[in-house]
Structure formats: C-alpha cells, structure tokens
Design a protein around this motif. Structure first.
Motif, mmCIF file in Angstrom:
data_model
loop_
_atom_site.group_PDB
_atom_site.id
_atom_site.type_symbol
_atom_site.label_atom_id
_atom_site.label_comp_id
_atom_site.label_asym_id
_atom_site.label_seq_id
_atom_site.Cartn_x
_atom_site.Cartn_y
_atom_site.Cartn_z
ATOM 1 N N CYS A 1 -10.625 -56.587 11.399
ATOM 2 C CA CYS A 1 -10.054 -57.931 11.304
ATOM 3 C C CYS A 1 -10.541 -58.622 10.040
ATOM 4 O O CYS A 1 -11.740 -58.592 9.728
ATOM 5 C CB CYS A 1 -10.457 -58.746 12.543
ATOM 6 S SG CYS A 1 -9.828 -60.442 12.565
ATOM 7 N N LYS B 1 -11.653 -61.659 7.531
ATOM 8 C CA LYS B 1 -12.447 -62.864 7.673
ATOM 9 C C LYS B 1 -11.575 -64.091 7.436
ATOM 10 O O LYS B 1 -10.498 -63.969 6.851
ATOM 11 C CB LYS B 1 -13.654 -62.857 6.739
ATOM 12 C CG LYS B 1 -13.405 -62.459 5.289
ATOM 13 C CD LYS B 1 -12.396 -63.197 4.478
ATOM 14 C CE LYS B 1 -12.539 -64.666 4.265
ATOM 15 N NZ LYS B 1 -11.376 -65.244 3.574
ATOM 16 N N MET C 1 -13.760 -64.910 11.006
ATOM 17 C CA MET C 1 -13.556 -64.327 12.325
ATOM 18 C C MET C 1 -12.535 -65.127 13.131
ATOM 19 O O MET C 1 -11.588 -64.572 13.696
ATOM 20 C CB MET C 1 -14.904 -64.294 13.036
ATOM 21 C CG MET C 1 -14.980 -63.409 14.256
ATOM 22 S SD MET C 1 -16.720 -63.240 14.727
ATOM 23 C CE MET C 1 -16.549 -62.262 16.224
ATOM 24 N N ALA D 1 -14.523 -67.191 18.311
ATOM 25 C CA ALA D 1 -15.369 -66.142 17.739
ATOM 26 C C ALA D 1 -16.286 -65.551 18.807
ATOM 27 O O ALA D 1 -16.512 -64.335 18.849
ATOM 28 C CB ALA D 1 -16.186 -66.699 16.583
ATOM 29 N N MET E 1 -14.284 -63.237 20.919
ATOM 30 C CA MET E 1 -14.041 -61.985 20.199
ATOM 31 C C MET E 1 -15.243 -61.049 20.281
ATOM 32 O O MET E 1 -15.100 -59.847 20.532
ATOM 33 C CB MET E 1 -13.705 -62.287 18.733
ATOM 34 C CG MET E 1 -12.368 -62.986 18.534
ATOM 35 S SD MET E 1 -12.151 -63.616 16.844
ATOM 36 C CE MET E 1 -11.904 -62.100 15.925
ATOM 37 N N ALA E 2 -16.430 -61.615 20.070
ATOM 38 C CA ALA E 2 -17.649 -60.795 20.150
ATOM 39 C C ALA E 2 -17.846 -60.246 21.559
ATOM 40 O O ALA E 2 -18.232 -59.082 21.743
ATOM 41 C CB ALA E 2 -18.861 -61.608 19.715
ATOM 42 N N ALA F 1 -15.387 -57.408 22.162
ATOM 43 C CA ALA F 1 -15.807 -56.187 21.474
ATOM 44 C C ALA F 1 -16.894 -55.478 22.259
ATOM 45 O O ALA F 1 -16.865 -54.249 22.434
ATOM 46 C CB ALA F 1 -16.270 -56.518 20.057
ATOM 47 N N ALA G 1 -15.533 -52.931 16.236
ATOM 48 C CA ALA G 1 -14.835 -54.137 15.772
ATOM 49 C C ALA G 1 -15.535 -54.625 14.510
ATOM 50 O O ALA G 1 -16.697 -55.033 14.556
ATOM 51 C CB ALA G 1 -14.836 -55.215 16.849
ATOM 52 N N LEU H 1 -15.354 -56.746 10.604
ATOM 53 C CA LEU H 1 -14.742 -57.838 9.848
ATOM 54 C C LEU H 1 -14.638 -57.480 8.367
ATOM 55 O O LEU H 1 -15.458 -56.723 7.841
ATOM 56 C CB LEU H 1 -15.556 -59.123 10.034
ATOM 57 C CG LEU H 1 -15.486 -59.694 11.453
ATOM 58 C CD1 LEU H 1 -16.653 -60.629 11.720
ATOM 59 C CD2 LEU H 1 -14.169 -60.415 11.677
ATOM 60 N N ASP I 1 -20.124 -56.193 11.885
ATOM 61 C CA ASP I 1 -19.369 -56.122 13.129
ATOM 62 C C ASP I 1 -19.206 -57.521 13.715
ATOM 63 O O ASP I 1 -19.638 -58.516 13.122
ATOM 64 C CB ASP I 1 -20.034 -55.159 14.116
ATOM 65 C CG ASP I 1 -21.443 -55.589 14.536
ATOM 66 O OD1 ASP I 1 -21.828 -56.760 14.310
ATOM 67 O OD2 ASP I 1 -22.162 -54.735 15.105
ATOM 68 N N PHE I 2 -18.589 -57.609 14.891
ATOM 69 C CA PHE I 2 -18.311 -58.928 15.458
ATOM 70 C C PHE I 2 -19.593 -59.677 15.838
ATOM 71 O O PHE I 2 -19.611 -60.907 15.794
ATOM 72 C CB PHE I 2 -17.388 -58.787 16.667
ATOM 73 C CG PHE I 2 -15.923 -58.655 16.313
ATOM 74 C CD1 PHE I 2 -15.521 -58.296 15.030
ATOM 75 C CD2 PHE I 2 -14.932 -58.876 17.265
ATOM 76 C CE1 PHE I 2 -14.183 -58.170 14.692
ATOM 77 C CE2 PHE I 2 -13.585 -58.762 16.945
ATOM 78 C CZ PHE I 2 -13.202 -58.408 15.661
ATOM 79 N N GLY J 1 -20.766 -60.960 12.572
ATOM 80 C CA GLY J 1 -19.800 -61.976 12.178
ATOM 81 C C GLY J 1 -20.007 -63.278 12.912
ATOM 82 O O GLY J 1 -19.825 -64.367 12.346
#
Length: 371
Positions: free
Chosen positions: A102, A104, A106, A113, A116-117, A120, A127, A129, A345-346, A349
């Motif tokens: 994905c 940036k 995030m 965000a 999303m983490a 993942a 996952a 960024l 990674d997430f 991120g």
C-alpha cells in the motif's frame, strides 16, 4: 513457495504505473524469488481499466476494485489510490487472504491506520507501505556509517522536504486541498522523512509543530474560489530518545524545489549531508582527517553500495526513483518468502502515523506532545 505470484493493482496514476514497472522488472533485476504475474487491474471505470491493463500488461481489468480482491488468482494487491481509500481497500485485501503493498501515507485517520495494522496482524499476511526512499543504496550506507560510528555520537538532525507542485497560488483547487485527504504536507509527504528517521534512529519521542497555509483559497474550474482546507507548510521541532534533537521543515509550495529531502546529521566526530534531488551522492565530513585535508568529501553511488550492483556495473552512473521502487518490491518478495526484509510494515507504519497525528495535535494545542 509458488514459482509465480499473482499481482493485482488498484489505481493507475503516477504511483500505479510505478508499481506496475516494479512488478514487471523485479525478477529481471534480482533474478531470485517468485516471478510476478500481472493478473488483474482495477480503475474507476471499465474503459480506463481496459486501457491501462493493455498498457501495463495485466491480463484482466475491472471497474470495480472488489472484483480484483475476490479474484483467486491474485496473491498480492498493490493499493495506489488516493489516501482516503487506502484503509478500506487494504483491509478488504487482507481479509481476503492477500498480501498488501500500500502506498503512503497509511491512512487519513489514525483509527483507520490502527484498523489496518490490526487486520494485517490477524491475517498473518505481509503488509508493506510504499516508503521507497529508505531503499536507496546511499541511505543504506548512511545507516552503516552511523552504526560504525563514523561521525561519533549523533546529537542533532535536520530534515527538509520541499516540492513546488502546489506553489502556484492560481493553480486549480484539487483533492490534496480537501480536509478528507489529510492534514496536508505533514502526512502527504512528511511521512517520507519520518521513514528515514525511523530507519536511521528509531521512533521520535516528542514533537512541537506549527502548520500554515501560504494561500487561503484557490480557483475552481467553475470560476469561483474555494477555501484551502489543508496546510501546505509544516515546521516541527522533535526529539529522538534522550539525546538527539531535530528540526523538520516541509513545504509543498516551495518554488524551484522538485523532490528535495535534505538530510543533515551532526555528530561528535563529523557530519553527513544528503539531498534526494542528488540521490546518487552524499557528503561526509570527519574530524579524523588531517586538518590540512578536512572538508566535505563527495561519495557517489557505486556497485559496492548494494543493491546498486544489481542495476549498473559501474560507479557514478546513478539510480532513479523507479529503481528504488524495484528494490522495495524485491524486499516485499523477501518478506513474503519469510526472508529478512528491509521494509516498513503496517506496525512500523503505525508508528509514523502516530507521530504525524502527534504533530497535528501539537499544532492545535500549541505545545510539546510526547509519543
């Protein structure tokens, strides 16, 4: 591990094309890992999707990104859409059992965000960024110089990121001036210097920020004017740990600056200077040199600055932005194969996102904010 990997791409603008080029080139450059297959491309409508799929070399096209997510042939999804769509698309892909690459930032909202983490982590999928500046062989070399103590103990870092794509006060209003896109320069591209800080020094511990608008409104296509809702300039003081002070200045309206990330690292025994507009060189000053020769030396990218050697066999010829994306793609493939990988990674991120939102809070509260 499969010998091939099915690729899905959502979005075909500047970064979408960059991802497509990376997927097309990564195996030819590095010669290891699974071979990407360009399976499915999604755009806002079928006509654009079909046109771009033919240009980029994807086998299938759709005007509905959810069709791509549901495609059993797709193993990895590249998300290169505007910022506000990242969370929904990335989470859907992870929940469908796909790896995600994905762009940036995030997400626009911190809560997104965090979702999303969490998605993942729950999925068990990779996952990543799109922070390709950390992949520059010379940024990697700066990391080595710091680890070796080449400039002693670091005590101060200065970062500037400037571009002029929003410098014209009469440029038409577009989505980057809408509040739903984020804060502005702070999260639109300020996350890039934050990615360098995270890789080179670790997380920021506290911040003091001021955000500003060089222009209060912009013209629209209808001939009226619309108020600018985001901040194109940000000035930040920060600290890392207990011993490193820092300054970061961001400006999307800086005439003459095209892709500048100027990094100065000051230590007890020397200084390192780097500028993304001259991304194939860095400047190094060390007090260990004789006084008669002390001065900044220029170090050019060369094959011994891996993975420069994967692209060019001779020093001083230079890599470009898209090459960094190919390196990032290779690191993503390493992560998918369970190998050591230089990625954000997430989870990492999310550290950057929390730093961005702390800066915005500092501007609002007019004081220091700790992370």
């Amino acid at each position: 591990m499969n010998s091939t990997l099915g690729i899905g791409l959502i979005g075909t603008g500047y970064m979408g094309k960059c991802h497509a080029l990376a997927w097309t080139s990564v195996h030819a450059v590095f010669g290891t890992g699974p071979t990407p297959r360009l399976v499915h491309l999604a755009e806002v409508n079928g006509d654009i999707a079909n046109k771009k799929a033919a240009e980029f070399g994807f086998a299938k096209a759709t005007g509905n990104w959810r069709d791509l997510i549901a495609d059993p042939e797709v193993d990895v999804v590249s998300v290169t859409t505007p910022n506000a769509f990242h969370a929904e698309m990335a989470i859907a892909a992870l929940e469908a059992g796909k790896h995600v690459w994905c762009e940036k930032p995030m997400a626009v909202a911190l809560a997104d965000a965090e979702r999303m983490a969490a998605a993942a982590k729950k999925s068990g999928k990779v996952a990543v960024l799109g922070y390709n500046y950390i992949q520059n062989p010379l940024i990697r070399h700066i990391e080595t110089l710091l680890a070796e103590g080449a400039i002693g103990t670091v005590n101060h870092v200065r970062l500037e990121m400037d571009e002029d794509f929003m410098a014209d006060p009469e440029a038409l209003f577009y989505w980057k001036s809408v509040a739903s896109s984020g804060y502005g320069a702070l999260d639109d591209f300020g996350v890039h210097p934050l990615s360098l800080l995270l890789k080179l020094f670790g997380p920021v511990s506290r911040v003091f920020a001021n955000l500003s608008k060089p222009y209060q409104d912009r013209p629209t296509q209808s001939g009226s004017r619309r108020a600018v809702e985001t901040f194109d300039i940000a000035s930040i003081l920060f600290e890392i740990g207990a011993g490193i002070s820092g300054v970061m200045a961001l400006d999307r309206s800086a005439w003459g600056r095209k892709g500048r990330i100027a990094l100065q690292i000051f230590g007890s025994k020397g200084t390192i200077v780097y500028d993304q507009e001259r991304m194939n060189e860095l400047q190094l000053y060390t007090v260990s040199d004789r006084p008669t020769e002390q001065g900044f030396r220029t170090i050019l990218s060369a094959p011994h600055h891996a993975p420069y050697d994967r692209f060019i066999p001779a020093p001083g010829h230079g890599l470009g932005f898209n090459d960094l994306k190919i390196i990032e793609c290779h690191e993503l493939l390493n992560a998918i194969e369970g190998k050591p990988a230089r990625i954000i990674d997430f989870d990492a991120g999310l550290v950057i996102e929390r730093t961005v939102h702390a800066m915005a809070q500092s501007h609002h509260d007019k004081g220091w904010v700790s992370l």
